[in-house]
Design an enzyme around this catalytic site. Structure first.
Site, short mmCIF file in Angstrom:
data_model
loop_
_atom_site.label_atom_id
_atom_site.label_comp_id
_atom_site.label_asym_id
_atom_site.label_seq_id
_atom_site.Cartn_x
_atom_site.Cartn_y
_atom_site.Cartn_z
CE LYS A 91 -4.17 -1.86 0.26
NZ LYS A 91 -5.16 -1.69 -0.84
CD GLU A 113 -10.10 3.72 0.67
OE1 GLU A 113 -9.93 4.94 0.51
OE2 GLU A 113 -9.39 2.86 0.12
CB SER A 379 -0.20 -8.12 -1.15
OG SER A 379 -1.02 -9.00 -0.41
#
Lengths: 395, 268
Positions: A91, A113, A379
């Site tokens: 991210k 969010e 991830s």
């Protein structure tokens, strides 16, 4: 004309994408659409972005040959270690890019969010780095199941606001963030964490995440003498890690792309988030995509044990990769994912995020040749999910 | 000319001081599933000039908690698009004022835009308000269908909308332009400040062809007067939905009176 899987000028991928945004956000959308590529291509922007990726995020992330996992599945499996990034997931690649963009747009406040909290933490982190005020919207249920990430966001100086509407998870956190933006469109930049939302978000986020496949290419060349693996496997909620891992392989049809969705308690159980199976064309958060919805067009509340995958849609690019057949969409249940997470821990000493465990869970469902090169995009790391793992396995 | 234009024309020609139009929004199927028609009839009987019937949606982005909660309750009551058309099937035998449907795009898309518009025309709906259907997408893909069915699509403008864009919206608008009073979701604000005055003044100076009706932030006589000082009318939404939550339908005339002719004026 050669078929492309990238966004066209209006942000469409085939029939999917576009900008279905309330008029209140039109000026923001227009500004972003007109400026994002220009800003991203500025030499000073690229320099600042790359320097931060290197020294702050810790890129390039390693491409690790997982020997014991490979031996178990009889093929050559590499793990792209996004879990080793600062803040523990892919991210941060996107939030670093967007905070630099927000500064150049003269914005004063950041909102975001978050589902699992990884994007919230990544956003809170870059806001601390840039000295910007940060508010993160998070579903009330996710706040309860991702306590460590909530604490981290608070330590980083962010305000965490509970979304109490609807299913109280990711989609509702997104609704609340969009509402906050409508109430202050001038001062705020909204850092969306996935390849969802109206144009240019899906394309912009995919471009920031494309560093993943860019590195994979030269890393594979070093290790295997070829840029191209046989398979790239990644989990998909909204789909940003998959978009980044697929990016530079989209037009290389000999590289098979595998997207893994969360089927929760089973695709037909009524508690699932497998959008490609259960969804049909619709509009969510400003984008036309595949969407889990009733016949009447009401959005269905999705379910997954992983807070980052229980989103009722997928990014429009993924919708197109699915309908065009460019990517194969598989799914994994909660149980399959949890077991795959434990298996990676035991075989390789890496505890993955439960989101990532879904990608790992399809290894046992696929048939590989001995010489296949398989890259699984790892991830994120599983520290934030410890309590879920503890409860599930009675550790 | 459809009922919206007729209504505005009658108001504009009503003596020296043009009469200001009062439009009320409420959510269909709220508070009870079968209240839709009773609310509409009571609103007309109370002197309301136009009604926006909310088609409930699970994820109403441009709305605040009051309208979202009413949508959730309406959906829990069993409200659907089909049900709404059923409820309204003989509405034109009972009500004369303009009726609009306000809703989000996805439910209409699932119903089928052509089918939805046709059904609206059969029912006697005069216009639609769809906050998340952008003007250019409408213009490119759907305007013909709306025109074929004599249905007006009403566009929103906000304080952030540029003059150039407002003129474009004006050029393809029919009926009225929905002037959102401030950057906000519904029900977020209940007063007007100097920013609104400047905005209202700016729009007035653009001398648009399409009448403007102000929405968002109007909850009483004071805000109604301010909103309509430079516009042709005003819309009350959240304040009315909140009223319906706490009061019976029979009390609707009291609510409408306190916006149009509050008691403190008639007493003085």
């Amino acid at each position: 004309m050669k078929k492309t899987y990238h966004a066209d000028e209006k942000g469409y991928y085939g029939n999917f994408g576009g900008s279905f945004v309330p008029e209140m956000l039109y000026p923001n959308m227009e500004t972003l659409q007109n400026s994002y590529l220009e800003i991203m291509n500025e030499p000073s922007f690229k320099e600042e972005f790359n320097a931060l990726l290197k020294d702050y995020v810790g890129r390039p992330s390693p491409l690790y040959f997982a020997k014991r996992l490979s031996s178990k599945y009889g093929t050559r499996i590499y793990l792209k270690r996004e879990d080793l990034n600062h803040t523990g997931a892919h991210k941060i690649n996107n939030t670093i890019g967007q905070i630099l963009l927000a500064k150049r747009l003269g914005k004063k406040r950041i909102i975001a969010e978050t589902g699992a909290g990884q994007h919230g933490v990544a956003t809170a982190t870059v806001c601390a780095l840039a000295g910007m005020e940060c508010t993160v919207y998070m579903g009330e249920i996710d706040i309860a199941r991702q306590a460590p990430n909530v604490a981290r966001m608070k330590m980083l100086g962010a305000t965490v606001v509970a979304a109490t509407s609807g299913s109280k998870t990711l989609k509702d956190a997104t609704n609340e963030a969009i509402r906050a933006w409508i109430n202050d469109p001038v001062e705020i930049h909204y850092i969306i964490g996935s390849v969802v939302g109206f144009h240019p978000y899906p394309d912009m986020v995919a471009r920031f995440q494309s560093v993943i496949s860019e590195e994979m290419k030269w890393q594979l060349m070093e290790k295997e003498g070829t840029e191209n693996p046989d398979y790239v496997i990644a989990c998909v909620g909204g789909g940003s890690n998959a978009a980044g891992a697929f990016y530079h392989y989209l037009d290389r049809e000999d590289v098979k792309l595998v997207a893994v969705e969360a089927s929760g308690k089973g695709v037909d159980s009524g508690e699932s988030a497998a959008t490609s199976v259960l969804g049909k064309e619709g509009i969510i958060h400003g984008s036309k995509t595949l969407l889990m919805q009733t016949e009447d067009g009401q959005i269905i509340e999705p379910y997954s044990i992983s807070a980052g995958l229980d989103y009722p849609g997928v990014g429009p690019q993924h919708a197109y990769l699915f309908t065009s057949g460019r990517a194969e969409f598989l799914n994994a249940t909660d149980d399959e994912a949890m077991k795959a997470g434990l298996e990676l821990s035991e075989l390789e000493g890496i505890i993955p995020a439960i989101e990532t465990s879904h990608a790992l869970a399809v290894l046992s469902k696929m048939k590989f040749k001995k010489d296949d090169i398989v890259v699984v995009n790892l991830s994120g790391r599983g520290d934030k999910d410890l309590s879920t793992y503890i409860n599930y396995f009675n550790l | 000319m459809n009922r919206i234009e007729e209504k505005l024309a009658i108001h504009a020609s009503s003596g020296k001081e043009p009469k200001k139009l009062l439009s009320i929004y409420f959510t269909a199927g709220y508070p009870e599933l079968d209240d839709t028609v009773s609310v509409i009839k009571k609103l007309e009987a109370s002197g309301v000039d136009m009604i926006e019937i909310g088609l409930p949606f699970s994820d109403p982005l441009a709305d605040g908690p009051t309208i979202q909660d009413s949508s959730t309750q309406a959906l829990n009551n069993g409200m659907t698009t089909e049900k709404l058309f059923e409820q309204l099937s003989s509405i034109r035998k009972e009500v004369e004022i303009p009726l609009l449907i306000m809703g989000y795009f996805n439910p209409m898309l699932q119903y089928g835009i052509e089918e939805f518009c046709q059904k609206c025309a059969e029912t006697g709906i005069d216009g639609l308000i769809i906050p998340d259907l952008p003007v250019d997408v409408f213009h490119r893909e759907y305007m013909e269908i709306f025109d074929k069915h004599g249905l007006y699509n009403v566009f929103l403008i906000t304080p952030q909308t540029s003059d150039e864009r407002i003129k474009y919206i004006d050029s393809i608008s029919k009926g009225f332009i929905y002037m959102v009073s401030s950057a906000s979701t519904t029900g977020a604000k209940n007063s007007f400040g100097t920013q609104q005055d400047e905005y209202f003044e700016r729009i007035k100076n653009l001398e648009l062809d399409t009448p403007q009706i102000v929405g968002f932030g109007i909850s009483n006589y004071d805000t109604f007067l301010k909103a309509t000082a430079h516009a042709n009318g005003a819309i009350v939404g959240s304040a009315f939905v909140k009223f319906l939550k706490e009061n019976s339908i029979s009390k609707i005339p009291e609510f409408i009176n306190q916006i149009k002719e509050p008691s403190h004026l008639s007493e003085s």
